[in-house]
Design a protein around this motif. Sequence first.
Motif, PDB file in Angstrom:
ATOM      1  N   GLY A  84       9.780  57.186   6.105  1.00  0.00           N
ATOM      2  CA  GLY A  84       8.806  56.268   7.154  1.00  0.00           C
ATOM      3  C   GLY A  84       8.350  54.967   6.415  1.00  0.00           C
ATOM      4  N   GLU A  85       8.624  54.848   5.169  1.00  0.00           N
ATOM      5  CA  GLU A  85       7.780  53.693   4.269  1.00  0.00           C
ATOM      6  C   GLU A  85       8.458  52.319   4.776  1.00  0.00           C
ATOM      7  OE1 GLU A  85       6.128  50.977   2.604  1.00  0.00           O
ATOM      8  OE2 GLU A  85       5.112  52.899   2.719  1.00  0.00           O
ATOM      9  N   PRO A  86       8.086  51.407   5.463  1.00  0.00           N
ATOM     10  CA  PRO A  86       8.910  50.096   5.671  1.00  0.00           C
ATOM     11  C   PRO A  86       9.304  49.374   4.520  1.00  0.00           C
ATOM     12  CG  PRO A  86       6.578  49.931   6.345  1.00  0.00           C
ATOM     13  CD  PRO A  86       6.992  51.398   5.960  1.00  0.00           C
ATOM     14  N   GLY A  87       8.765  49.509   3.284  1.00  0.00           N
ATOM     15  CA  GLY A  87       9.486  48.867   2.201  1.00  0.00           C
ATOM     16  C   GLY A  87      10.549  49.315   1.527  1.00  0.00           C
ATOM     17  N   ILE A  88      10.686  50.485   1.910  1.00  0.00           N
ATOM     18  CA  ILE A  88      11.953  51.485   1.295  1.00  0.00           C
ATOM     19  C   ILE A  88      13.127  51.071   1.928  1.00  0.00           C
ATOM     20  CG2 ILE A  88      12.900  53.525   0.854  1.00  0.00           C
ATOM     21  CD1 ILE A  88      10.029  54.476  -0.168  1.00  0.00           C
ATOM     22  N   ALA A  89      13.931  50.319   1.595  1.00  0.00           N
ATOM     23  CA  ALA A  89      15.252  50.108   2.117  1.00  0.00           C
ATOM     24  C   ALA A  89      16.330  51.011   2.174  1.00  0.00           C
ATOM     25  CB  ALA A  89      15.982  48.825   1.640  1.00  0.00           C
ATOM     26  N   ALA A  90      16.353  51.973   0.844  1.00  0.00           N
ATOM     27  CA  ALA A  90      17.240  53.039   0.556  1.00  0.00           C
ATOM     28  C   ALA A  90      16.621  54.007  -0.331  1.00  0.00           C
ATOM     29  CB  ALA A  90      18.577  52.548   0.028  1.00  0.00           C
ATOM     30  N   LEU A  91      16.937  55.220   0.059  1.00  0.00           N
ATOM     31  CA  LEU A  91      16.262  56.256  -1.056  1.00  0.00           C
ATOM     32  C   LEU A  91      17.475  57.382  -1.536  1.00  0.00           C
ATOM     33  CD1 LEU A  91      13.605  57.500  -1.931  1.00  0.00           C
ATOM     34  CD2 LEU A  91      13.411  59.011   0.086  1.00  0.00           C
ATOM     35  N   HIS A  92      17.581  57.564  -2.815  1.00  0.00           N
ATOM     36  CA  HIS A  92      18.444  58.304  -3.168  1.00  0.00           C
ATOM     37  C   HIS A  92      17.962  59.448  -4.135  1.00  0.00           C
ATOM     38  CE1 HIS A  92      20.883  54.760  -2.462  1.00  0.00           C
ATOM     39  NE2 HIS A  92      20.032  54.040  -3.058  1.00  0.00           N
ATOM     40  N   ASP A  93      18.590  60.612  -4.137  1.00  0.00           N
ATOM     41  CA  ASP A  93      18.421  61.692  -4.936  1.00  0.00           C
ATOM     42  C   ASP A  93      18.952  61.481  -6.156  1.00  0.00           C
ATOM     43  OD1 ASP A  93      17.424  64.117  -5.729  1.00  0.00           O
ATOM     44  OD2 ASP A  93      18.562  65.418  -4.570  1.00  0.00           O
ATOM     45  N   THR A  94      18.455  61.951  -7.190  1.00  0.00           N
ATOM     46  CA  THR A  94      18.981  61.553  -8.525  1.00  0.00           C
ATOM     47  C   THR A  94      18.553  62.919  -9.389  1.00  0.00           C
ATOM     48  OG1 THR A  94      19.219  60.026 -10.363  1.00  0.00           O
ATOM     49  CG2 THR A  94      16.972  60.181  -9.410  1.00  0.00           C
ATOM     50  N   ASN A  95      19.330  62.706 -10.749  1.00  0.00           N
ATOM     51  CA  ASN A  95      18.904  63.716 -11.724  1.00  0.00           C
ATOM     52  C   ASN A  95      18.297  62.938 -12.951  1.00  0.00           C
ATOM     53  OD1 ASN A  95      21.244  62.530 -12.748  1.00  0.00           O
ATOM     54  ND2 ASN A  95      22.019  64.344 -13.442  1.00  0.00           N
ATOM     55  N   GLY A  96      18.102  63.923 -14.073  1.00  0.00           N
ATOM     56  CA  GLY A  96      17.469  63.315 -15.134  1.00  0.00           C
ATOM     57  C   GLY A  96      15.903  63.324 -14.991  1.00  0.00           C
ATOM     58  N   ARG A  97      15.347  62.233 -15.774  1.00  0.00           N
ATOM     59  CA  ARG A  97      13.765  62.206 -15.754  1.00  0.00           C
ATOM     60  C   ARG A  97      13.199  62.102 -14.325  1.00  0.00           C
ATOM     61  NH1 ARG A  97      10.669  57.292 -18.623  1.00  0.00           N
ATOM     62  NH2 ARG A  97       8.556  58.186 -18.263  1.00  0.00           N
ATOM     63  N   TRP A  98      13.884  61.316 -13.563  1.00  0.00           N
ATOM     64  CA  TRP A  98      13.065  60.993 -12.155  1.00  0.00           C
ATOM     65  C   TRP A  98      13.871  61.595 -11.053  1.00  0.00           C
ATOM     66  CZ3 TRP A  98       8.823  58.583 -12.654  1.00  0.00           C
ATOM     67  CH2 TRP A  98       8.830  57.778 -13.980  1.00  0.00           C
ATOM     68  N   ASP A  99      13.188  62.181 -10.037  1.00  0.00           N
ATOM     69  CA  ASP A  99      13.747  62.829  -8.964  1.00  0.00           C
ATOM     70  C   ASP A  99      14.490  61.836  -7.961  1.00  0.00           C
ATOM     71  OD1 ASP A  99      13.001  65.573  -9.768  1.00  0.00           O
ATOM     72  OD2 ASP A  99      10.889  64.751  -9.481  1.00  0.00           O
ATOM     73  N   LEU A 100      13.953  60.967  -7.574  1.00  0.00           N
ATOM     74  CA  LEU A 100      14.230  59.869  -6.605  1.00  0.00           C
ATOM     75  C   LEU A 100      14.319  58.686  -7.020  1.00  0.00           C
ATOM     76  CD1 LEU A 100      12.142  61.360  -3.676  1.00  0.00           C
ATOM     77  CD2 LEU A 100      14.384  61.937  -3.983  1.00  0.00           C
ATOM     78  N   LEU A 101      15.274  57.769  -6.381  1.00  0.00           N
ATOM     79  CA  LEU A 101      15.205  56.389  -6.552  1.00  0.00           C
ATOM     80  C   LEU A 101      15.145  55.576  -5.345  1.00  0.00           C
ATOM     81  CD1 LEU A 101      15.770  54.183  -8.871  1.00  0.00           C
ATOM     82  CD2 LEU A 101      18.012  54.359  -8.213  1.00  0.00           C
TER      83      LEU A 101
END
Length: 139
Positions: A84-101
């Motif tokens: 729902g955040e207007p500044g986010i154009a795309a959201l990706h699930d990932t692995n490694g140190r970070w959970d989301l990109l």
Amino acid sequence: MDDLDQRLIAKLRADARASVAELALALKVSRGTITNRMARLERDGIISGYTLRLRPDAARDEIRAWASIAVEGNQQKVIRTLLGEPGIAALHDTNGRWDLLAELRVDNLIQLSATLERIRAVPGISATETSIHLQSYRG
């Protein structure tokens, strides 16, 4: 914002020109519910406007950035909030140190700062790291 608000915003992000009837059908609620929800989201400043998407090479003055996000707890709840955040154009699930990109697209650095503040305030987000997109070499 509840789950219906989040789903409505996600539908509008995918197609800001969708009619109230199309949104109501997709979300399995009445047109009146959609109209009232959209009016409230606009009034509360959650929806600040409607826009169009351009090819990445057509948006020359746009600031793009990538926010790596660490999540503690319920990742699905965090994802619904971030969609729902207007500044986010795309959201990706990932692995490694970070959970989301998150791919961020904003008009200026002030908007980038505000977007990052809202992201960091989401319950369940424990850390972020942001890199500003400078140039692409292959599309």
